[in-house]
Design an enzyme around this catalytic site. Structure first.
Site, PDB file in Angstrom:
ATOM      1  N   SER A  34     -11.466  13.401 -23.878  1.00 28.51           N
ATOM      2  CA  SER A  34     -10.193  13.500 -23.149  1.00 28.51           C
ATOM      3  C   SER A  34      -9.830  14.952 -22.875  1.00 28.51           C
ATOM      4  O   SER A  34      -9.934  15.792 -23.764  1.00 28.51           O
ATOM      5  CB  SER A  34      -9.062  12.903 -23.989  1.00 28.51           C
ATOM      6  OG  SER A  34      -9.423  11.642 -24.461  1.00 28.51           O
ATOM      7  N   HIS A  65     -10.682   8.999 -17.676  1.00 26.16           N
ATOM      8  CA  HIS A  65     -12.143   9.164 -17.654  1.00 26.16           C
ATOM      9  C   HIS A  65     -12.680   8.746 -16.292  1.00 26.16           C
ATOM     10  O   HIS A  65     -12.424   7.641 -15.834  1.00 26.16           O
ATOM     11  CB  HIS A  65     -12.800   8.308 -18.738  1.00 26.16           C
ATOM     12  CG  HIS A  65     -12.499   8.774 -20.131  1.00 26.16           C
ATOM     13  ND1 HIS A  65     -13.044   9.925 -20.656  1.00 26.16           N
ATOM     14  CD2 HIS A  65     -11.730   8.260 -21.097  1.00 26.16           C
ATOM     15  CE1 HIS A  65     -12.599  10.086 -21.887  1.00 26.16           C
ATOM     16  NE2 HIS A  65     -11.798   9.098 -22.176  1.00 26.16           N
ATOM     17  N   HIS A  87     -16.284   3.325 -25.222  1.00 23.01           N
ATOM     18  CA  HIS A  87     -15.747   3.192 -26.571  1.00 23.01           C
ATOM     19  C   HIS A  87     -16.003   1.781 -27.108  1.00 23.01           C
ATOM     20  O   HIS A  87     -15.900   0.806 -26.377  1.00 23.01           O
ATOM     21  CB  HIS A  87     -14.234   3.452 -26.573  1.00 23.01           C
ATOM     22  CG  HIS A  87     -13.847   4.823 -26.128  1.00 23.01           C
ATOM     23  ND1 HIS A  87     -13.598   5.132 -24.805  1.00 23.01           N
ATOM     24  CD2 HIS A  87     -13.675   5.973 -26.836  1.00 23.01           C
ATOM     25  CE1 HIS A  87     -13.281   6.419 -24.723  1.00 23.01           C
ATOM     26  NE2 HIS A  87     -13.327   6.949 -25.933  1.00 23.01           N
ATOM     27  N   TYR A  89     -14.032   0.168 -28.956  1.00 24.80           N
ATOM     28  CA  TYR A  89     -12.799  -0.646 -28.874  1.00 24.80           C
ATOM     29  C   TYR A  89     -12.614  -1.295 -27.508  1.00 24.80           C
ATOM     30  O   TYR A  89     -11.820  -2.220 -27.364  1.00 24.80           O
ATOM     31  CB  TYR A  89     -11.551   0.181 -29.252  1.00 24.80           C
ATOM     32  CG  TYR A  89     -11.230   1.342 -28.345  1.00 24.80           C
ATOM     33  CD1 TYR A  89     -10.717   1.164 -27.064  1.00 24.80           C
ATOM     34  CD2 TYR A  89     -11.438   2.648 -28.781  1.00 24.80           C
ATOM     35  CE1 TYR A  89     -10.422   2.243 -26.243  1.00 24.80           C
ATOM     36  CE2 TYR A  89     -11.143   3.732 -27.976  1.00 24.80           C
ATOM     37  CZ  TYR A  89     -10.631   3.523 -26.706  1.00 24.80           C
ATOM     38  OH  TYR A  89     -10.365   4.585 -25.905  1.00 24.80           O
ATOM     39  N   GLU A  90     -13.330  -0.817 -26.508  1.00 22.74           N
ATOM     40  CA  GLU A  90     -13.229  -1.446 -25.185  1.00 22.74           C
ATOM     41  C   GLU A  90     -13.963  -2.790 -25.160  1.00 22.74           C
ATOM     42  O   GLU A  90     -13.826  -3.539 -24.202  1.00 22.74           O
ATOM     43  CB  GLU A  90     -13.825  -0.524 -24.116  1.00 22.74           C
ATOM     44  CG  GLU A  90     -13.008   0.745 -23.883  1.00 22.74           C
ATOM     45  CD  GLU A  90     -13.673   1.685 -22.896  1.00 22.74           C
ATOM     46  OE1 GLU A  90     -13.411   1.557 -21.686  1.00 22.74           O
ATOM     47  OE2 GLU A  90     -14.464   2.538 -23.325  1.00 22.74           O
ATOM     48  N   ALA A 117     -11.279  13.717 -28.740  1.00 20.26           N
ATOM     49  CA  ALA A 117      -9.903  13.940 -29.194  1.00 20.26           C
ATOM     50  C   ALA A 117      -9.801  13.268 -30.551  1.00 20.26           C
ATOM     51  O   ALA A 117     -10.379  12.198 -30.756  1.00 20.26           O
ATOM     52  CB  ALA A 117      -8.935  13.295 -28.216  1.00 20.26           C
ATOM     53  N   MET A 215     -12.022   7.517 -32.609  1.00 18.10           N
ATOM     54  CA  MET A 215     -12.597   6.197 -32.300  1.00 18.10           C
ATOM     55  C   MET A 215     -13.879   6.295 -31.475  1.00 18.10           C
ATOM     56  O   MET A 215     -14.230   5.369 -30.750  1.00 18.10           O
ATOM     57  CB  MET A 215     -11.558   5.364 -31.538  1.00 18.10           C
ATOM     58  CG  MET A 215     -10.212   5.263 -32.233  1.00 18.10           C
ATOM     59  SD  MET A 215      -8.986   4.499 -31.170  1.00 18.10           S
ATOM     60  CE  MET A 215      -7.470   4.854 -32.082  1.00 18.10           C
ATOM     61  N   SER A 216     -14.564   7.432 -31.575  1.00 17.74           N
ATOM     62  CA  SER A 216     -15.777   7.603 -30.755  1.00 17.74           C
ATOM     63  C   SER A 216     -16.810   8.416 -31.517  1.00 17.74           C
ATOM     64  O   SER A 216     -16.771   8.502 -32.738  1.00 17.74           O
ATOM     65  CB  SER A 216     -15.405   8.316 -29.440  1.00 17.74           C
ATOM     66  OG  SER A 216     -15.017   9.661 -29.692  1.00 17.74           O
ATOM     67  N   ASN A 239      -3.265  15.491 -32.104  1.00 14.36           N
ATOM     68  CA  ASN A 239      -2.037  15.076 -32.812  1.00 14.36           C
ATOM     69  C   ASN A 239      -2.346  15.081 -34.291  1.00 14.36           C
ATOM     70  O   ASN A 239      -3.502  14.998 -34.684  1.00 14.36           O
ATOM     71  CB  ASN A 239      -1.648  13.647 -32.373  1.00 14.36           C
ATOM     72  CG  ASN A 239      -2.790  12.658 -32.644  1.00 14.36           C
ATOM     73  OD1 ASN A 239      -3.784  12.610 -31.919  1.00 14.36           O
ATOM     74  ND2 ASN A 239      -2.667  11.906 -33.730  1.00 14.36           N
ATOM     75  N   HIS A 251      -0.213   7.669 -27.080  1.00 14.73           N
ATOM     76  CA  HIS A 251      -1.340   8.101 -26.251  1.00 14.73           C
ATOM     77  C   HIS A 251      -0.938   9.263 -25.330  1.00 14.73           C
ATOM     78  O   HIS A 251      -1.744  10.154 -25.068  1.00 14.73           O
ATOM     79  CB  HIS A 251      -1.855   6.912 -25.440  1.00 14.73           C
ATOM     80  CG  HIS A 251      -3.066   7.206 -24.604  1.00 14.73           C
ATOM     81  ND1 HIS A 251      -4.263   7.621 -25.157  1.00 14.73           N
ATOM     82  CD2 HIS A 251      -3.263   7.168 -23.265  1.00 14.73           C
ATOM     83  CE1 HIS A 251      -5.147   7.819 -24.182  1.00 14.73           C
ATOM     84  NE2 HIS A 251      -4.564   7.552 -23.028  1.00 14.73           N
TER      85      HIS A 251
HETATM   86  N1  HPA Z   1      -6.374   8.446 -34.572  1.00 17.77           N
HETATM   87  C1  HPA Z   1      -7.511   7.953 -34.027  1.00 17.77           C
HETATM   88  N2  HPA Z   1      -8.027   8.412 -32.899  1.00 17.77           N
HETATM   89  C2  HPA Z   1      -7.397   9.418 -32.287  1.00 17.77           C
HETATM   90  C3  HPA Z   1      -6.218   9.981 -32.795  1.00 17.77           C
HETATM   91  C4  HPA Z   1      -5.687   9.461 -34.009  1.00 17.77           C
HETATM   92  O1  HPA Z   1      -4.646   9.914 -34.530  1.00 17.77           O
HETATM   93  N3  HPA Z   1      -5.836  10.975 -31.935  1.00 17.77           N
HETATM   94  C5  HPA Z   1      -6.773  10.996 -30.956  1.00 17.77           C
HETATM   95  N4  HPA Z   1      -7.712  10.064 -31.153  1.00 17.77           N
END
Ligand code: HPA
Length: 276
Positions: A34, A65, A87, A89-90, A117, A215-216, A239, A251
Site C-alpha cells: 500500500s 492496488h 491476499h 483474506y481475499e 503495510a 496480512m501478507s 498504524n 483502513h
Molecule cells: N494489523 C494487521 N495488518 C495491518 C495493520 C494492522 O494493524 N496495519 C496495516 N496492516
C-alpha cells in the site's frame, strides 16, 4: 488444491506468454505494498501487463492496488514489479497468492524485495516508520508449500533460518542511514485477517516475539525462499496495532500513513534496487 502437474503446465504457459511480450527478462522482483504504487513510475523501458490479461493469473480486488506486472529497468537493473498483490483474506488459496513468485522464478528472478503495510506492536515504533523485516512468524494457519512438492521449483523441506538475507539487511541499513531514514528492524507476524487484531491478540503476538503485524508477505517470502531467491522485506508501520494506543483502527488511517511516507519509501526501494 491443484495438482503438481497442472501447476507446472500453468507456469510454463504464463512464462511463454510473458517472454513474448517482455524485452529484457528480470533479475530482481519487487512487490509493492500500500502507498508504494508510485515506484512503478520510476521504471524505464516499461512493459506493463495487467493481471487480468495474463493467463492463469488471479485478479486483484483490493482498493489502492492497480493489479499489473511492470517489467523494465530501475537504476540499470532489470526488474519485474508487482503493482498490487493477492491476499489470503481475499479468498485466494496459498498457491494463488504465491503464483506470481513462481512466475518470477521461472523467468529467472533470483532476488526479491517485498514491501507491506503493517501495524506496529513494538512500542519503540511509530506510525510512518520503515522497518526492515529480520524474521517472521507464520500465523496464517496455512502454507503455500503444503501438498505435493514441486521438486523442480525447490526442496520439500526448505531452510528458513535466513529467510531475509542478512547481507542485504546490512546493506539496507547502510542505505537507510545515507537517506536519513532511521533504520529499524523487527519480526513480522502474518495473520490471515481481514479484521484487525483484538488488543488481546496483540498482547499475545508481542509475547511470542512479534514487532509488527500484517496480512501478507509471509506466503510470498516462503515461496521465494523455497525457490532459492534472496529476500529483503520492508514494512511501513501505518498504524500502531490494536490496544497499543487508546484509539480505534481503520483502513483510512492505514492508507493515509502509507501515502504520507510513500515518497521516502519509494526513494529507499529505488536505492536498494541499485545496491542489492
Ligand atoms: N494489523 C494487521 N495488518 C495491518 C495493520 C494492522 O494493524 N496495519 C496495516 N496492516
Amino acid at each position: 488444491m491443484i495438482s503438481e502437474q497442472e501447476y507446472s503446465v500453468k507456469l510454463a504457459e504464463v512464462r511463454s506468454y510473458l517472454v513474448e511480450r517482455v524485452t529484457v527478462l528480470p533479475e530482481l522482483g519487487v512487490i509493492l505494498g500500500s502507498g508504494l504504487g508510485a515506484f512503478a513510475d520510476l521504471v524505464e523501458e516499461k512493459v506493463m501487463i495487467a493481471y487480468k490479461d495474463i493467463p492463469h493469473f488471479p485478479t486483484s480486488t483490493v482498493e489502492g492496488h492497480a493489479g499489473q506486472l511492470v517489467f523494465g529497468k530501475v537504476q540499470g537493473r532489470s526488474v519485474v514489479v508487482m503493482q498490487g498483490r493477492f491476499h489470503y483474506y481475499e479468498g485466494y488459496t496459498m498457491q494463488e497468492v504465491t503464483f506470481p513468485i513462481r512466475v518470477m522464478q521461472v523467468l529467472g528472478v533470483t532476488g526479491l524485495i517485498v514491501t507491506n503495510a503493517a501495524g506496529g506492536i513494538n512500542s519503540a515504533f511509530q506510525a510512518g516508520n520503515l522497518v526492515l523485516i529480520k524474521d517472521h512468524l507464520n500465523l496464517m494457519g496455512d502454507n503455500p508449500l503444503r501438498g505435493a512438492n514441486l521438486a523442480n521449483l525447490g526442496p520439500r523441506f526448505p531452510d528458513l533460518s535466513e529467510g531475509y538475507n542478512l547481507e542485504w539487511r546490512q546493506k539496507a541499513i547502510e542505505i537507510a542511514k545515507e537517506l536519513g531514514i532511521n533504520p529499524q528492524e523487527g519480526v513480522y507476524v502474518a495473520v490471515s485477517g481481514p479484521n484487525y487484531e483484538t488488543p488481546a491478540e496483540i498482547r499475545y503476538l508481542r509475547t511470542i516475539g512479534a514487532d509488527m503485524v500484517g496480512m501478507s508477505t509471509v506466503p510470498e517470502v516462503i515461496a521465494a525462499n523455497h525457490g532459492g531467491m534472496r529476500v529483503l522485506g520492508i514494512s511501513c508501520v501505518t498504524n500502531m496495532a490494536a490496544g497499543i494506543l487508546p484509539q480505534k483502527l481503520n483502513h483510512a488511517e492505514v492508507m493515509e500513513t502509507a501515502e504520507r511516507v510513500g515518497k521516502q519509501f519509494v526513494s529507499f526501494v529505488q536505492a536498494l534496487v541499485r545496491a542489492l
